[in-house]
Design a protein around this motif. Structure first.
Motif, short mmCIF file in Angstrom:
data_model
loop_
_atom_site.label_atom_id
_atom_site.label_comp_id
_atom_site.label_asym_id
_atom_site.label_seq_id
_atom_site.Cartn_x
_atom_site.Cartn_y
_atom_site.Cartn_z
N GLU A 118 0.82 -1.21 0.00
CA GLU A 118 0.00 0.00 0.00
C GLU A 118 0.86 1.26 0.00
N LEU A 119 1.87 1.30 0.84
CA LEU A 119 2.72 2.50 0.89
C LEU A 119 3.52 2.68 -0.39
N THR A 120 3.95 1.59 -0.99
CA THR A 120 4.69 1.71 -2.25
C THR A 120 3.81 2.33 -3.33
N ARG A 121 2.56 1.87 -3.41
CA ARG A 121 1.64 2.47 -4.37
C ARG A 121 1.34 3.92 -4.01
N TYR A 122 1.20 4.23 -2.73
CA TYR A 122 0.92 5.60 -2.30
C TYR A 122 2.09 6.53 -2.61
N VAL A 123 3.31 6.05 -2.46
CA VAL A 123 4.49 6.88 -2.75
C VAL A 123 4.51 7.27 -4.23
N GLN A 124 4.15 6.34 -5.09
CA GLN A 124 4.10 6.67 -6.51
C GLN A 124 3.05 7.74 -6.79
N GLU A 129 1.56 13.62 -7.59
CA GLU A 129 0.84 14.79 -7.10
C GLU A 129 1.80 15.93 -6.78
N ARG A 130 2.90 15.61 -6.14
CA ARG A 130 3.90 16.65 -5.82
C ARG A 130 4.45 17.28 -7.09
N LYS A 131 4.71 16.48 -8.07
CA LYS A 131 5.22 17.00 -9.33
C LYS A 131 4.21 17.94 -9.97
N SER A 132 2.93 17.59 -9.92
CA SER A 132 1.89 18.44 -10.51
C SER A 132 1.78 19.78 -9.78
N HIS A 133 1.82 19.74 -8.44
CA HIS A 133 1.70 20.99 -7.67
C HIS A 133 2.88 21.92 -7.93
N PHE A 134 4.05 21.41 -7.94
CA PHE A 134 5.21 22.28 -8.16
C PHE A 134 5.31 22.72 -9.61
N HIS A 135 4.75 21.93 -10.50
CA HIS A 135 4.68 22.39 -11.90
C HIS A 135 3.76 23.60 -12.01
N GLN A 234 0.29 21.65 1.21
CA GLN A 234 0.10 21.41 2.64
C GLN A 234 -0.80 20.20 2.88
N GLU A 235 -1.91 20.12 2.14
CA GLU A 235 -2.80 18.97 2.28
C GLU A 235 -2.10 17.68 1.88
N MET A 236 -1.32 17.75 0.83
CA MET A 236 -0.56 16.57 0.41
C MET A 236 0.40 16.11 1.51
N GLU A 237 1.10 17.06 2.10
CA GLU A 237 2.05 16.73 3.17
C GLU A 237 1.33 16.19 4.39
N GLU A 238 0.18 16.75 4.72
CA GLU A 238 -0.57 16.26 5.88
C GLU A 238 -1.09 14.85 5.63
#
Length: 604
Positions: A118-124, A129-135, A234-238
């Protein structure tokens, strides 16, 4: 004349946003580093859980190997040792440890499926998501920087036009004050000054419009776009923090779920330990090793002073002769079995005893008689286990009988299966040739007959040990005495070799399998058993040619006596006369059982 603001004031009015842009970019860099660190922490935790699952699997494997290593081997001496309560408790512990290892495998499987996967899939998903936000953040940053550059260009153009209009105005005023300049030149300078002023006014309007647009974009950037992006980050990090916390909770729950089962395993081990019964184990040892020998009697005193010639007074000598009684001798009474731990001392007097006395002693001790019986080759001990004490011999014979009965049952099952197969072939010839199984059926029949003979032989020895056979007749004793008189050395050596210092009976490696006995009725009377009583009569429905050992031929319509009914193997034991008896197929005879038969019979 047009009055314009000083360009330096305009420059100061728009210089602040540049600093804000740089600060916004710095914040994005910091957030990017922090979120990447959060992903690294998550991946580190995944690696930790993965190594934990590998440890659990390795531990479970080692526990299973340990349990397997100490399991008793099939058909080995170790398997017999597990009849004691202590060893059975140890075996139960090994089995529970196997289940205990299974729970550690469950821990590994659950952690792999519920946490690692589960965590491996969540990390992907988190990386995407992080890439999209910073883009989106970089795109908004680039847009505000582009607006800022446009504003700067408009400002520089307005500044340049203002300077050009100021120089044109000064040149016009200079030309207008000079009396030597023609009116045409003054007019030309005036028109040039007006043109420059118009260009400055246009640049001012453009700069004003660009400035308003930039301020609007900047407000939108810092109060809408950037806060939204920061909020999403912030929501992603939380969510990442919550997810790793839930995984840690699952980590503990996976262990907690197997605790009841592990507790049951430990309870079973405790229960097995509490079932250990020292009294029962001691009694089993006594039953396993008791010999059945009677304790030895008192050892008689041997007086070695009798043959001495002493130089004493005649009165003393006459008194000595007048007693007329000798001290008891060690070999004066009939000897039975010695206590297993006492060696048998043979004195010269014992060796000089009459031959008949020694033969009677030989015949009186049952275990020694079996020197005449067949022995196993290779020094492995006699076939009838006569080298063992009575109780041990009885157990060995019983085990052998049970083993032979199991072999008979296996052969009978195979024969029944082949018989059914033959019936199928007869009904459906296309499935196979019915004659192809006849040879195998004949082999099975011969094997069953041989095994039955073996069972009868061992049952006879077992009956002798249990005291169910009749005692030997005087005739057999006399015949045995004749045999010993003819072969005194052979009988004596057999009796001596069979008895070892520890009370058991052994054979030498060079001893022959069977001893040669004169052709008399000694063996027949020795192994004679009471004939089986009749339990009914039977009539032969068909002619049967008894060609195999143990069978008997009968003619159609012949009346015979039944001495043993069918025990489920398809054969009935019958008797024709005193010397003829054997087995016939049950389907070949019609049996009339006499329920009141008590053993009385009349031969045909």
């Amino acid at each position: 004349m047009v009055s314009l603001p000083h360009p330096s004031l305009l420059h100061g009015a728009v210089s602040a946003p540049c600093l804000c842009c740089r600060k916004g970019k710095d914040q994005f860099d910091n957030l990017e580093k922090h979120t990447q660190w959060g992903i690294d922490v998550l991946e580190k935790y995944i690696k930790f859980v993965k190594e934990r699952t590998e440890i659990e699997l390795s531990y479970a494997k080692q526990l299973r190997n340990l349990s397997k290593k100490y399991q008793p081997k099939k058909n080995s001496k170790e398997e017999e040792e597990y009849r004691y309560t202590s060893t059975r408790a140890f075996l139960a512990t090994l089995n529970e440890m196997n289940d205990y290892a299974g729970q550690h495998e469950v821990i590994s499987e659950n952690m792999t499926s519920l946490i690692t996967a589960e965590l491996t899939r969540y990390v992907q998903e988190l990386k995407q998501e992080r890439k999209s936000h910073f883009h989106d953040g970089r795109k908004a940053q680039q847009h505000i920087e582009t607006c800022w550059k446009q504003l700067e260009a408009s400002k520089r153009r307005f500044e340049r036009d203002c300077k050009e209009a100021d120089r044109a105005q000064q040149y016009f005023e200079k030309m207008d004050a000079d009396i030597n300049v023609t009116k045409a030149d003054v007019e030309k300078a005036r028109q040039q000054a007006q043109l420059r002023h118009q260009m400055a006014e246009d640049s001012k309007a453009e700069y004003s419009s660009t400035l308003q647009k930039f301020n609007s974009e900047q407000h939108e950037h810092y109060y809408t776009h950037i806060p939204n992006i920061f909020q999403k980050i912030q929501e992603m990090e939380e969510r990442r923090i919550v997810r790793i916390g839930e995984s840690m909770k699952t980590f503990a729950e996976v262990d907690r779920q197997v605790i009841p089962i592990i507790g049951k395993c430990l309870d079973e081990i405790t229960k097995a330990a509490e079932s250990v019964d020292h009294k029962n184990d001691s009694q089993m040892v006594i039953e396993a090793f008791k010999s059945g020998f009677e304790p030895p009697g008192d050892v008689d005193f041997e007086d070695f002073t009798q043959p001495m010639k002493r130089t004493v007074s005649e009165s003393s000598l006459s008194n000595s002769r007048g007693d007329g009684k000798s001290e008891p001798k060690f070999g004066s009474k009939s000897k039975g079995k010695l206590w297993p731990f006492i060696k048998k001392n043979k004195s010269p007097k014992q060796q000089k005893e009459p031959l008949s006395h020694r033969f009677n002693e030989f015949m009186t001790s049952k275990p020694k008689i079996h020197c005449f019986r067949s022995l196993k080759r290779g020094g492995a001990g006699p076939e009838d286990f006569s080298n063992l004490p009575p109780e041990q011999r009885r157990k060995k014979l019983q085990q052998k009988v049970d083993e032979l009965n199991r072999d008979i049952q296996k052969e009978m099952d195979s024969r029944d299966a082949l018989t059914k197969m033959k019936d199928v072939y007869i009904k459906n010839p296309q499935m196979g040739d019915a004659a192809s199984v006849d040879h195998r059926l004949a082999e099975l029949g011969q094997n069953i007959e041989k095994l039955r003979l073996e069972v009868q032989k061992f049952e006879g020895w077992l009956a002798e040990v249990e005291g169910r056979l009749p005692a030997r007749s005087e005739q057999s004793r006399r015949q045995s005495g004749v045999y010993e008189a003819q072969n005194p050395s052979g009988v004596n050596s057999c009796a001596q070799d069979r008895e070892s210092p520890d009370g058991s009976y052994t054979e030498e490696q060079s001893q022959e399998t069977e001893m040669k006995v004169p052709a008399t009725d000694f063996d027949d009377e020795f192994d004679d058993e009471e004939p089986l009583p009749t339990i009914g009569t039977c009539k032969a429905l068909y002619t049967f040619e008894g060609q195999n050992e143990g069978t008997i031929s009968v003619a159609e319509g012949e009346m015979l006596y039944v001495i043993e009914e069918d025990k489920g193997d398809g054969w009935t034991r019958i008797r024709r006369n005193e010397d003829e008896e054997g087995y016939v197929p049950t389907s070949y005879v019609e049996v009339y059982l006499d329920k009141n038969a008590k053993g009385a019979m009349t031969y045909i």
